[in-house]
Scaffold this active site. Structure first.
Site, short mmCIF file in Angstrom:
data_model
loop_
_atom_site.label_atom_id
_atom_site.label_comp_id
_atom_site.label_asym_id
_atom_site.label_seq_id
_atom_site.Cartn_x
_atom_site.Cartn_y
_atom_site.Cartn_z
N SER A 1 0.85 -1.19 0.00
CA SER A 1 0.00 0.00 0.00
C SER A 1 0.88 1.24 0.00
O SER A 1 1.72 1.42 0.90
CB SER A 1 -0.89 0.01 1.24
OG SER A 1 -1.37 1.33 1.45
N HIS B 1 -1.13 -1.23 -4.21
CA HIS B 1 -2.44 -1.01 -3.58
C HIS B 1 -2.60 0.50 -3.31
O HIS B 1 -1.78 1.10 -2.61
CB HIS B 1 -2.48 -1.81 -2.28
CG HIS B 1 -3.76 -1.72 -1.50
ND1 HIS B 1 -4.84 -2.55 -1.73
CD2 HIS B 1 -4.12 -0.92 -0.47
CE1 HIS B 1 -5.82 -2.26 -0.87
NE2 HIS B 1 -5.40 -1.27 -0.10
N ASP C 1 -4.85 3.46 -1.76
CA ASP C 1 -5.93 3.74 -0.80
C ASP C 1 -6.53 5.11 -1.06
O ASP C 1 -5.93 6.14 -0.72
CB ASP C 1 -5.38 3.67 0.63
CG ASP C 1 -5.06 2.25 1.05
OD1 ASP C 1 -5.96 1.40 0.98
OD2 ASP C 1 -3.89 1.99 1.44
N MET D 1 -9.13 7.77 -0.07
CA MET D 1 -9.94 8.11 1.12
C MET D 1 -10.52 9.51 0.95
O MET D 1 -9.83 10.42 0.49
CB MET D 1 -9.06 8.10 2.37
CG MET D 1 -8.34 6.78 2.60
SD MET D 1 -7.47 6.83 4.19
CE MET D 1 -6.57 5.27 4.11
N HIS E 1 -8.33 0.70 -3.69
CA HIS E 1 -9.21 0.42 -2.55
C HIS E 1 -9.94 1.72 -2.21
O HIS E 1 -9.34 2.64 -1.66
CB HIS E 1 -8.33 -0.07 -1.38
CG HIS E 1 -9.08 -0.27 -0.09
ND1 HIS E 1 -8.43 -0.45 1.12
CD2 HIS E 1 -10.41 -0.35 0.19
CE1 HIS E 1 -9.33 -0.61 2.08
NE2 HIS E 1 -10.53 -0.56 1.55
N MET F 1 -12.13 3.94 -0.18
CA MET F 1 -12.76 4.18 1.12
C MET F 1 -13.49 5.50 1.01
O MET F 1 -13.05 6.53 1.51
CB MET F 1 -11.69 4.18 2.22
CG MET F 1 -11.20 2.78 2.56
SD MET F 1 -9.59 2.79 3.37
CE MET F 1 -8.55 2.84 1.92
N MET G 1 -11.07 -6.51 5.73
CA MET G 1 -10.23 -5.53 6.44
C MET G 1 -9.82 -6.11 7.80
O MET G 1 -10.67 -6.54 8.57
CB MET G 1 -11.00 -4.22 6.66
CG MET G 1 -11.18 -3.36 5.42
SD MET G 1 -9.64 -2.88 4.59
CE MET G 1 -8.80 -1.94 5.85
N ASP H 1 -6.04 -6.74 4.54
CA ASP H 1 -5.46 -5.39 4.49
C ASP H 1 -5.48 -4.78 5.88
O ASP H 1 -6.56 -4.58 6.45
CB ASP H 1 -6.28 -4.55 3.50
CG ASP H 1 -5.77 -3.12 3.36
OD1 ASP H 1 -4.68 -2.81 3.88
OD2 ASP H 1 -6.47 -2.32 2.70
C1 DX5 Z 1 -5.93 1.25 5.80
C2 DX5 Z 1 -5.55 0.94 4.39
C3 DX5 Z 1 -4.41 0.03 4.27
C4 DX5 Z 1 -3.14 0.52 4.92
C5 DX5 Z 1 -2.36 -0.67 5.36
O1 DX5 Z 1 -7.16 1.87 5.81
O2 DX5 Z 1 -6.63 0.36 3.70
O3 DX5 Z 1 -4.18 -0.34 2.92
O4 DX5 Z 1 -2.34 1.29 4.08
O5 DX5 Z 1 -1.24 -0.24 6.04
P1 DX5 Z 1 -0.46 -1.18 7.04
O6 DX5 Z 1 0.03 -2.35 6.26
O7 DX5 Z 1 0.64 -0.31 7.54
O8 DX5 Z 1 -1.41 -1.58 8.12
ZN ZN Z 2 -6.21 -0.52 1.70
#
Ligand code: DX5
Ligand code: ZN
Length: 216
Positions: free
Chosen positions: A6, A29, A31, A33, A62, A64, A133, A171
């Site tokens: 990620s 990956h 993220d 948000m 991903h 969110m 998750m 994740d």
């Molecule tokens: C959290 C994200 C993850 C995050 C994981 O909301 O969806 O993808 O980046 O990070 P680590 O591996 O550090 O927990």
């Molecule tokens: Zn993620």
């Protein structure tokens, strides 16, 4: 066994160079948000589209975000390999998964730690990947919530019973010390943000994580 680092833990001022440091990964990956579905804000479509143009790796996005029904298809249109939206946010998850697949991307549904597996079970035939998750979404560097692992076990059993080939992604809080257990539970795609980006040699860490996942 696939490792998807990620980039949430990468240097946002140098994303092209950061992607080059994880060349041994199976995908990057991303993220997305929106500060509404989760209490954090990262980047959106214009940046994902530019990352697609410069990335040698497939992109696993991903989302969110609130209202994925409106926004998710655009991420498929810019070329993301897979587009994951949250069950908790989607109004029409089946229709949305079909639209994403029609555009040519893999469709995936994510469930938060407090969402039971039973809520997504009937949708497994419509998706390419289920994201379980293992932390509350929003931030990197958290500790894996152990109770989430039983959902991976339940998902694997349901997929086997129905003869479905759907990848199970985990994740959040994935590390060298728990990846074998997650693989054992049935996960086959592993997101790792801080574990990879904080490692001295990121590609070496990717190899190590993949080997540990295989060795279960
Ligand atoms: C959290 C994200 C993850 C995050 C994981 O909301 O969806 O993808 O980046 O990070 P680590 O591996 O550090 O927990
Ligand atoms: Zn993620």
């Amino acid at each position: 066994m696939k490792i998807h680092p990620s980039i949430l833990s990468a240097d946002f001022a140098n994303l092209e160079a950061e992607l080059a440091t994880i060349s041994g990964a199976d995908a990057a990956h991303l993220d997305v948000m929106d500060n509404h579905f989760v209490p954090n804000l990262t980047f959106g479509l214009p940046i994902v589209s530019r990352l697609f143009a410069v990335s040698k790796l497939p992109l696993d996005v991903h989302l969110m975000i609130e209202d994925p029904d409106r926004w998710a298809p655009s991420f498929a249109e810019v070329g993301c390999d897979s587009v994951t939206f949250h069950l908790e946010a989607a109004k029409d998850p089946i229709g949305l998964a079909r639209r994403i697949r029609d555009i040519g991307s893999k469709a995936a549904i994510a469930i938060k730690p407090n969402t039971p597996f039973s809520e997504v079970e009937q949708l497994l035939g419509e998706i390419d990947m289920l994201l379980v998750m293992t932390v509350e979404p929003g931030f990197g560097g958290q500790k894996l919530i152990p109770e989430t692992v039983s959902k991976v076990v339940a998902a694997k059993a349901a997929l086997r019973a129905n003869g479905l080939s759907v990848a199970i992604q985990v994740d959040g809080g994935v590390t060298e010390s728990n990846i074998a257990q997650l693989a054992d539970a049935g996960a086959d795609v592993f997101v790792a943000g801080s574990a990879v980006f904080n490692a001295e040699n990121r590609n070496l860490e990717i190899v190590k994580l993949r080997e540990l996942a295989h060795s279960h």
